[in-house]
Design a protein around this motif. Structure first.
Motif, PDB file in Angstrom:
ATOM      1  N   VAL A   1       8.532   9.169  -4.212  1.00 32.16           N
ATOM      2  CA  VAL A   1       7.345   8.436  -4.199  1.00 32.16           C
ATOM      3  C   VAL A   1       6.627   9.345  -3.066  1.00 32.16           C
ATOM      4  N   SER A   2       5.295   9.731  -3.023  1.00 29.71           N
ATOM      5  CA  SER A   2       4.466  10.304  -2.096  1.00 29.71           C
ATOM      6  C   SER A   2       3.078   9.473  -2.157  1.00 29.71           C
ATOM      7  N   ALA A   3       2.857   9.014  -0.930  1.00 25.49           N
ATOM      8  CA  ALA A   3       1.364   8.418  -0.757  1.00 25.49           C
ATOM      9  C   ALA A   3       0.253   9.335  -0.939  1.00 25.49           C
ATOM     10  N   SER A   4      -0.625   9.253  -1.742  1.00 23.13           N
ATOM     11  CA  SER A   4      -1.691  10.000  -1.858  1.00 23.13           C
ATOM     12  C   SER A   4      -2.728   9.982  -0.533  1.00 23.13           C
ATOM     13  N   ASP A   5      -3.193   8.647  -0.823  1.00 29.00           N
ATOM     14  CA  ASP A   5      -4.355   8.388   0.141  1.00 29.00           C
ATOM     15  C   ASP A   5      -3.822   7.387   1.415  1.00 29.00           C
ATOM     16  N   SER A   6      -2.712   6.772   1.227  1.00 31.00           N
ATOM     17  CA  SER A   6      -2.629   5.599   2.268  1.00 31.00           C
ATOM     18  C   SER A   6      -1.824   6.598   3.539  1.00 31.00           C
ATOM     19  N   THR A   7      -2.056   6.012   4.645  1.00 33.52           N
ATOM     20  CA  THR A   7      -1.543   6.551   5.897  1.00 33.52           C
ATOM     21  C   THR A   7       0.003   6.274   5.935  1.00 33.52           C
ATOM     22  N   PHE A   8       0.168   4.737   5.303  1.00 32.57           N
ATOM     23  CA  PHE A   8       1.744   4.287   5.327  1.00 32.57           C
ATOM     24  C   PHE A   8       2.108   3.785   3.946  1.00 32.57           C
ATOM     25  N   SER A   9       3.334   3.891   4.011  1.00 32.93           N
ATOM     26  CA  SER A   9       3.999   3.178   2.594  1.00 32.93           C
ATOM     27  C   SER A   9       4.569   1.819   3.449  1.00 32.93           C
ATOM     28  N   ALA A  10       4.178   0.828   3.005  1.00 35.51           N
ATOM     29  CA  ALA A  10       4.551  -0.560   3.777  1.00 35.51           C
ATOM     30  C   ALA A  10       4.496  -1.594   2.619  1.00 35.51           C
ATOM     31  N   GLY A  11       5.384  -2.638   2.802  1.00 35.01           N
ATOM     32  CA  GLY A  11       5.045  -3.863   2.049  1.00 35.01           C
ATOM     33  C   GLY A  11       3.740  -4.720   2.565  1.00 35.01           C
TER      34      GLY A  11
ATOM     35  N   THR B   1      -4.556   1.297  -3.434  1.00 40.40           N
ATOM     36  CA  THR B   1      -4.298   2.338  -2.767  1.00 40.40           C
ATOM     37  C   THR B   1      -3.583   3.492  -3.552  1.00 40.40           C
ATOM     38  N   ASP B   2      -3.885   4.856  -3.158  1.00 36.99           N
ATOM     39  CA  ASP B   2      -3.521   5.838  -4.134  1.00 36.99           C
ATOM     40  C   ASP B   2      -2.008   5.907  -3.911  1.00 36.99           C
ATOM     41  N   SER B   3      -1.271   6.437  -5.102  1.00 40.75           N
ATOM     42  CA  SER B   3       0.316   6.832  -4.844  1.00 40.75           C
ATOM     43  C   SER B   3       0.755   7.572  -6.130  1.00 40.75           C
ATOM     44  N   TYR B   4       1.494   8.615  -5.828  1.00 44.32           N
ATOM     45  CA  TYR B   4       1.815   9.230  -7.051  1.00 44.32           C
ATOM     46  C   TYR B   4       3.563   9.632  -7.131  1.00 44.32           C
ATOM     47  N   LEU B   5       4.052  10.052  -8.122  1.00 46.68           N
ATOM     48  CA  LEU B   5       5.457  10.199  -8.433  1.00 46.68           C
ATOM     49  C   LEU B   5       5.500  11.880  -8.232  1.00 46.68           C
ATOM     50  N   THR B   6       6.322  12.291  -7.544  1.00 45.95           N
ATOM     51  CA  THR B   6       6.833  13.687  -7.506  1.00 45.95           C
ATOM     52  C   THR B   6       8.492  13.883  -7.653  1.00 45.95           C
ATOM     53  N   SER B   7       8.839  14.393  -8.853  1.00 42.31           N
ATOM     54  CA  SER B   7      10.167  14.619  -9.052  1.00 42.31           C
ATOM     55  C   SER B   7      11.156  13.219  -8.781  1.00 42.31           C
ATOM     56  N   GLY B   8      10.568  12.144  -9.140  1.00 38.87           N
ATOM     57  CA  GLY B   8      11.140  10.967  -8.843  1.00 38.87           C
ATOM     58  C   GLY B   8      11.064  10.401  -7.580  1.00 38.87           C
TER      59      GLY B   8
ATOM     60  N   GLY C   1       0.848  -1.313  -0.036  1.00 41.40           N
ATOM     61  CA  GLY C   1      -0.107  -0.064   0.020  1.00 41.40           C
ATOM     62  C   GLY C   1       0.871   1.348   0.050  1.00 41.40           C
ATOM     63  N   GLY C   2       0.366   2.380  -0.809  1.00 39.61           N
ATOM     64  CA  GLY C   2       1.222   3.488  -0.864  1.00 39.61           C
ATOM     65  C   GLY C   2       2.546   3.431  -1.133  1.00 39.61           C
ATOM     66  N   THR C   3       2.709   2.373  -2.066  1.00 38.69           N
ATOM     67  CA  THR C   3       4.346   2.200  -2.739  1.00 38.69           C
ATOM     68  C   THR C   3       4.554   2.499  -4.146  1.00 38.69           C
ATOM     69  N   ALA C   4       5.610   2.563  -4.843  1.00 41.08           N
ATOM     70  CA  ALA C   4       5.937   2.898  -6.220  1.00 41.08           C
ATOM     71  C   ALA C   4       5.772   1.854  -7.014  1.00 41.08           C
ATOM     72  N   THR C   5       5.393   0.688  -6.500  1.00 37.10           N
ATOM     73  CA  THR C   5       5.488  -0.649  -7.296  1.00 37.10           C
ATOM     74  C   THR C   5       4.284  -0.993  -8.162  1.00 37.10           C
ATOM     75  N   ASN C   6       2.994  -0.215  -7.931  1.00 41.74           N
ATOM     76  CA  ASN C   6       1.988  -0.150  -8.487  1.00 41.74           C
ATOM     77  C   ASN C   6       1.065   1.245  -8.326  1.00 41.74           C
ATOM     78  N   LEU C   7       1.051   2.059  -9.148  1.00 41.37           N
ATOM     79  CA  LEU C   7       0.596   3.543  -9.050  1.00 41.37           C
ATOM     80  C   LEU C   7      -0.867   3.378  -9.229  1.00 41.37           C
ATOM     81  N   THR C   8      -1.395   2.385  -9.886  1.00 41.46           N
ATOM     82  CA  THR C   8      -2.931   2.438 -10.068  1.00 41.46           C
ATOM     83  C   THR C   8      -3.557   1.124  -9.471  1.00 41.46           C
TER      84      THR C   8
END
Length: 393
Positions: free
Chosen positions: A236-246, A227-234, A217-224
């Motif tokens: 990874v920032s999570a859009s909706d996810s409280t955590f970025s975790a495996g 859970t939401d995530s998006y890329l900013t200047s290379g 959730g909230g990781t760069a491995t699958n942006l669609t």
């Protein structure tokens, strides 16, 4: 001429009936206030500073939406909900610019079996357990939240690509489940989610339990994915996810009991994180977890007392026992006390005064005090006082 008039009258009557069987409702919620915070970390500095600022959504996040239904006959209806989130203080779109970032789904509802919906939706922690917690937006809201909203009882996070089933009420029992697809070819479990829950209501007694699991959730491995995530200047920032975790596993149970004008409750939740890289829900720079493991055990006791039909007093105390694999911050513990006075000016409009105090121990330099919805403290203590106005339409 008479036949033509009769035809028009018949067609018109059928149109009226069809219209009566369908409905679309516009609704919304606005919450704004002035907040004093005793200690907030300033960017680029380790010092703490007090602040007095206009804030929004200390109870209910601002938003508006449309919900609709069409009677298909035989107890079956087609339904939809489209719900937008925004920030009242500056008019910006919420959920990082999504048009219908709070909810967006359509489905079928049966009076006999239940409801199936597909789209961007809330999980079972929100649907079943949150109504029992003071931390929920339906009760006292965001500033009452558990650290970082780690259990999602304040619906910080939604699940994309999800199919959800909610049963009808069977003598007080109700249950539901949700599955959020990764939508990734060759990566079925990469950024997927699943959740289930149940509740039971019998007179003054209300019980609920629920479970949520996220993979990547909230990781760069699958942006669609789910859970939401998006890329900013290379980065990874999570859009909706409280955590970025495996992996994230969250579960809990709660009980409320009502007697006369009073209601008391207890809620327990636990969140377990593996291969966690960041906490994103800090209202400032995210906390780097360095691929660690992390656990939050939340114990909340709450009380709600209606002094008069217009005036209510709401209080809660939450103890969060944490554990992490981060050196120097292996045993963080949070204590937060909350109190609110809420006065209804009408069925839709109320004014309120609320206060919070949070103390953290064992957090080292990683976990400082951070009342949910406010910028983190520079040290282990933080207090806040808010006076606000809320309207629901």
């Amino acid at each position: 001429m008479k036949k033509a008039l009769l035809t028009v009258a018949i067609v018109g009557s059928f149109s009226t009936v069809a219209h009566a069987q369908s409905s679309v409702t516009l609704y919304g919620f606005i919450d704004v206030g002035l907040t004093y915070v005793s200690n907030q970390k300033k960017a680029g500095s380790t010092a703490g500073h007090s602040s007095f600022a206009m804030t929004n959504a200390s109870i209910n996040p601002d938003g508006f939406g449309m919900r609709g239904s069409e009677d298909l006959g035989g107890g079956l209806k087609a339904i939809f909900t489209l719900e937008n989130g925004f920030t009242l203080t500056n008019g910006a779109l919420g959920q990082h610019g999504l048009l219908f970032g709070r909810q967006a789904f359509a489905g079928l509802s049966s009076n006999q079996f239940g409801t199936v919906t597909l789209g961007r939706q809330y999980d079972a922690m929100v649907d079943f357990l949150a109504p029992l917690a003071a931390a929920a937006t339906s009760t006292a809201g965001e500033f009452f939240g558990h650290p970082y909203d780690n259990d999602n009882l304040e619906n910080t996070m939604r699940i994309n690509n999800s199919v959800k089933f909610t049963s009808v009420n069977y003598g007080g029992w109700q249950f539901g489940s949700l599955y959020g697809f990764s939508n990734a070819a060759g990566g079925f479990s990469n950024n997927r989610a699943y959740s289930f829950g149940t509740s039971y209501i019998n007179g003054p007694l209300h019980f609920a339990a629920s479970y949520l699991q996220l993979n990547n959730g909230g990781t760069a491995t699958n942006l669609t994915g789910a859970t939401d995530s998006y890329l900013t200047s290379g980065e990874v920032s999570a859009s909706d996810s409280t955590f970025s975790a495996g992996q994230q596993r969250t579960f809990g149970a709660g009980l409320n009991y009502t007697f006369g004008p009073a209601r008391v409750g207890f809620v327990f939740t636990e969140t377990q994180l593996e291969n966690a890289t960041a906490i994103n829900n800090t209202y400032s720079q995210s906390i780097d977890l360095g691929n660690s493991s992390l656990r939050f055990d939340n114990y909340e006791v709450s009380a709600h007392y209606s002094v008069t039909p217009e005036l209510a007093v709401i209080g809660s105390d939450t103890f969060t026992d944490g554990a992490s694999s981060i050196a120097g911050s292996s045993s963080p513990k949070w204590n937060q006390t909350n109190l609110m006075l809420d006065y209804s000016l009408s069925p839709r409009t109320d004014v309120y005064v609320e206060g919070q105090f949070q103390h953290v121990s064992g957090g080292g330099t990683v976990f400082t005090a951070a009342i949910n919805g406010l910028s983190p403290s520079a040290n282990d203590k933080q207090a806040a006082l808010t006076i606000g106005l809320r309207n629901r339409f």
